[in-house]
Write a protein that holds these residues in place. Structure first.
Motif, PDB file in Angstrom:
ATOM      1  N   VAL A 111       7.181   5.215   4.173  1.00 15.14           N
ATOM      2  CA  VAL A 111       7.517   3.794   4.283  1.00 15.14           C
ATOM      3  C   VAL A 111       8.976   3.625   4.694  1.00 15.14           C
ATOM      4  CG1 VAL A 111       7.725   1.615   3.032  1.00 15.14           C
ATOM      5  CG2 VAL A 111       5.756   3.112   2.616  1.00 15.14           C
ATOM      6  N   ARG A 112       9.872   4.353   4.050  1.00 16.74           N
ATOM      7  CA  ARG A 112      11.296   4.236   4.389  1.00 16.74           C
ATOM      8  C   ARG A 112      11.541   4.616   5.842  1.00 16.74           C
ATOM      9  NH1 ARG A 112      11.789   6.372  -0.988  1.00 16.74           N
ATOM     10  NH2 ARG A 112      11.939   8.492  -0.165  1.00 16.74           N
ATOM     11  N   VAL A 127       6.393   4.057  -4.743  1.00 15.64           N
ATOM     12  CA  VAL A 127       4.965   3.793  -4.702  1.00 15.64           C
ATOM     13  C   VAL A 127       4.425   3.759  -6.130  1.00 15.64           C
ATOM     14  CG1 VAL A 127       2.725   4.616  -3.889  1.00 15.64           C
ATOM     15  CG2 VAL A 127       4.735   4.812  -2.413  1.00 15.64           C
ATOM     16  N   GLU A 128       3.850   2.618  -6.492  1.00 16.95           N
ATOM     17  CA  GLU A 128       3.390   2.395  -7.854  1.00 16.95           C
ATOM     18  C   GLU A 128       1.913   2.758  -7.995  1.00 16.95           C
ATOM     19  OE1 GLU A 128       4.399  -1.661  -9.053  1.00 16.95           O
ATOM     20  OE2 GLU A 128       5.790  -1.749  -7.347  1.00 16.95           O
ATOM     21  N   PRO A 129       1.524   3.310  -9.140  1.00 15.74           N
ATOM     22  CA  PRO A 129       0.100   3.570  -9.365  1.00 15.74           C
ATOM     23  C   PRO A 129      -0.675   2.273  -9.534  1.00 15.74           C
ATOM     24  CG  PRO A 129       1.355   4.014 -11.353  1.00 15.74           C
ATOM     25  CD  PRO A 129       2.362   3.732 -10.269  1.00 15.74           C
ATOM     26  N   VAL A 130      -1.971   2.325  -9.281  1.00 16.64           N
ATOM     27  CA  VAL A 130      -2.871   1.195  -9.474  1.00 16.64           C
ATOM     28  C   VAL A 130      -3.854   1.567 -10.576  1.00 16.64           C
ATOM     29  CG1 VAL A 130      -4.637  -0.258  -8.393  1.00 16.64           C
ATOM     30  CG2 VAL A 130      -2.642   0.463  -7.077  1.00 16.64           C
ATOM     31  N   ALA A 410       5.114  -1.195  -3.001  1.00 25.89           N
ATOM     32  CA  ALA A 410       4.101  -0.306  -2.431  1.00 25.89           C
ATOM     33  C   ALA A 410       3.211   0.211  -3.551  1.00 25.89           C
ATOM     34  CB  ALA A 410       4.761   0.856  -1.696  1.00 25.89           C
ATOM     35  N   PHE A 411       1.919   0.377  -3.237  1.00 22.45           N
ATOM     36  CA  PHE A 411       0.933   0.723  -4.252  1.00 22.45           C
ATOM     37  C   PHE A 411       0.067   1.887  -3.785  1.00 22.45           C
ATOM     38  CE2 PHE A 411       1.983  -3.738  -4.801  1.00 22.45           C
ATOM     39  CZ  PHE A 411       2.217  -3.820  -6.168  1.00 22.45           C
ATOM     40  N   CYS A 422       1.138  -1.890   1.069  1.00 23.28           N
ATOM     41  CA  CYS A 422       2.458  -2.489   0.848  1.00 23.28           C
ATOM     42  C   CYS A 422       2.305  -4.009   0.772  1.00 23.28           C
ATOM     43  CB  CYS A 422       3.417  -2.149   1.985  1.00 23.28           C
ATOM     44  SG  CYS A 422       3.868  -0.413   2.092  1.00 23.28           S
ATOM     45  N   ILE A 423       3.113  -4.621  -0.068  1.00 25.27           N
ATOM     46  CA  ILE A 423       3.190  -6.085  -0.122  1.00 25.27           C
ATOM     47  C   ILE A 423       4.662  -6.455   0.006  1.00 25.27           C
ATOM     48  CG2 ILE A 423       2.755  -8.170  -1.449  1.00 25.27           C
ATOM     49  CD1 ILE A 423       0.448  -6.777  -2.786  1.00 25.27           C
TER      50      ILE A 423
END
Length: 428
Positions: A111-112, A127-130, A410-411, A422-423
């Protein structure tokens, strides 16, 4: 003038030793062999490997390869949990050989890099876990299996139509496998789709199938800020991770903070997921315009949004609804001048909006649509993206229109694969 250094000619099947560099978009890492870039799968940054070339064309500046032997492993390397993850096997997963935390670091690095290269800005993102998977496994609630010539369901090799027979798929929801899809005889079909919805029993759809033969399923959204049931065609679009839809709706509502009486625009609205949540927030005094072109999604959205009198549904392509000339949709001008087809803006499209949600397909919204969005002068734009490169390109267009990136999240909605969601939220 000094000539450029010659690059090595490589041929499919060649074995080469490589020092692996940074991660690249799409589940590859970047290496170089005698001046030629090689995109390698099944490896990790910092490793020394032996790789087999899988694609190489004379005169091309890069080749593709698979790691077949690890000479110096990364400390983040782990044994792949799935026996079908590896060179020449199933191409569905990209990072099973990396521990889960490091997978997310790799995705954040992608992403970066995309934002630096395509949007010209640096972003700090993790990046976050869901919630809803089990250590990155057992999450995929919608799976399309290919069918081989013997009628057996399987999964395809990477960048290939070849079908790999499998006895399991570890990223699939166990309810998908419990249908017996992998032991059935699917002779006469090209593929078979299996859906395990959050409410009700799994559904199996052999393909090809006529639209009227595809059933609908019920998906229950249980978010912290909004909850509802949605009808979705079994082959229609719905997030495949069981926790993704609720996570994304909560995030969009948090970032936009819709207020009673506001006007919101939901572009690429699908079955009305964001439109319904926005309508609940803006109330009867507000207005939500939902734009979607897919016939099955529009049919489902009609029922999903029926309880919200503030919602206006527009069945059209988003660019058509805005009246965007086709020649201007993808950004760069065509090589030969073309007379743009005259299109009229849809009469239900607002001239001003307080909020806009964009949830486009993988290719992104494009310059023409983004220009129309910024012309609405919304106070905030939320962009939901399954491809960071498309998001970064459209971020550059939003900046041209006077909007800046306020926040990016980011997820990890697709563990073990190179994909993520990404949101981003933009403000004037």
């Amino acid at each position: 003038m000094a000539s450029e250094p010659a690059t090595a000619e490589l041929t499919a099947g060649d074995l080469v030793e490589l020092d692996v560099g940074p991660v690249a978009h799409g589940g590859f890492c970047v290496a170089r062999h005698e001046g030629r870039v090689v995109f390698v799968r099944h490896t990790l940054p910092g490793e020394r490997i032996r790789a087999q070339v899988t694609e190489a064309r004379p005169g091309h500046r890069f080749a593709r390869a698979d790691c077949v032997e690890v000479l110096t492993p990364s400390p983040h390397r782990v044994p792949a949990p799935c026996p079908y993850a590896g060179p020449g096997l199933c191409g569905g997963c990209d990072w099973q050989h990396a521990d889960l935390a490091y997978q997310r670091e790799l995705k954040a690095a992608v992403v970066r890099e995309q934002f630096t290269r395509l949007a010209g800005i640096e972003v700090d993102v993790q990046v976050e876990p869901v919630p809803g998977d089990h250590d990155g496994l057992g999450w995929r609630t919608r799976v399309e299996f290919a069918v081989d010539t013997s009628g057996r369901a399987g999964l395809r090799e990477h960048r290939s139509h070849a079908v790999v027979p499998v006895q399991t798929c570890l990223i699939s929801d166990p309810r998908v496998l419990a249908t017996g899809v992998l032991t059935g005889d699917w002779s006469g079909h090209d593929a078979v789709d299996v859906v395990a919805p959050s409410a009700g029993d799994p559904v199996t759809v052999p393909l090809p199938a006529s639209p009227d033969a595809v059933p609908t399923v019920t998906e229950h959204l249980a978010g912290q800020r909004y909850s509802a049931d949605f009808e979705v065609a079994a082959r229609g679009f719905w997030q495949v991770h069981p926790g993704a839809a609720a996570t994304f709706v909560d995030t969009v509502l948090d970032l936009l903070d819709p207020q009673p009486g506001e006007t919101a625009l939901d572009l690429y609205a699908g079955v009305g997921l964001f439109a319904a949540a926005l309508a609940s927030a803006v109330g009867d005094a507000g207005r939500v315009v939902a734009v979607e072109s897919d016939a099955s999604a529009v049919a489902c959205a009609a029922g999903n949004l029926a309880a919200y009198p503030s919602v206006v549904a527009v069945r059209a392509r988003v660019d058509d609804a805005f009246g965007v000339p086709r020649a201007s949709r993808s950004g760069p001008a065509p090589r030969r001048a073309q007379r743009p087809r005259k299109l009229r803006r849809h009469p239900l499209m607002p001239l001003r909006a307080d909020l806009v949600v964009l949830d486009p397909p993988r290719t992104g919204a494009g310059r023409g649509v983004v220009a129309q969005v910024t012309a609405l002068e919304p106070r905030a734009v939320a962009y939901v993206a399954c491809d960071p490169a498309a998001l970064a390109r459209d971020t550059a267009y939003l900046r041209e229109g006077g909007y800046h990136l306020r926040e990016l999240r980011a997820f990890d909605a697709f563990p073990m694969t190179a994909h993520l969601e990404c949101i981003a939220v933009f403000g004037r």
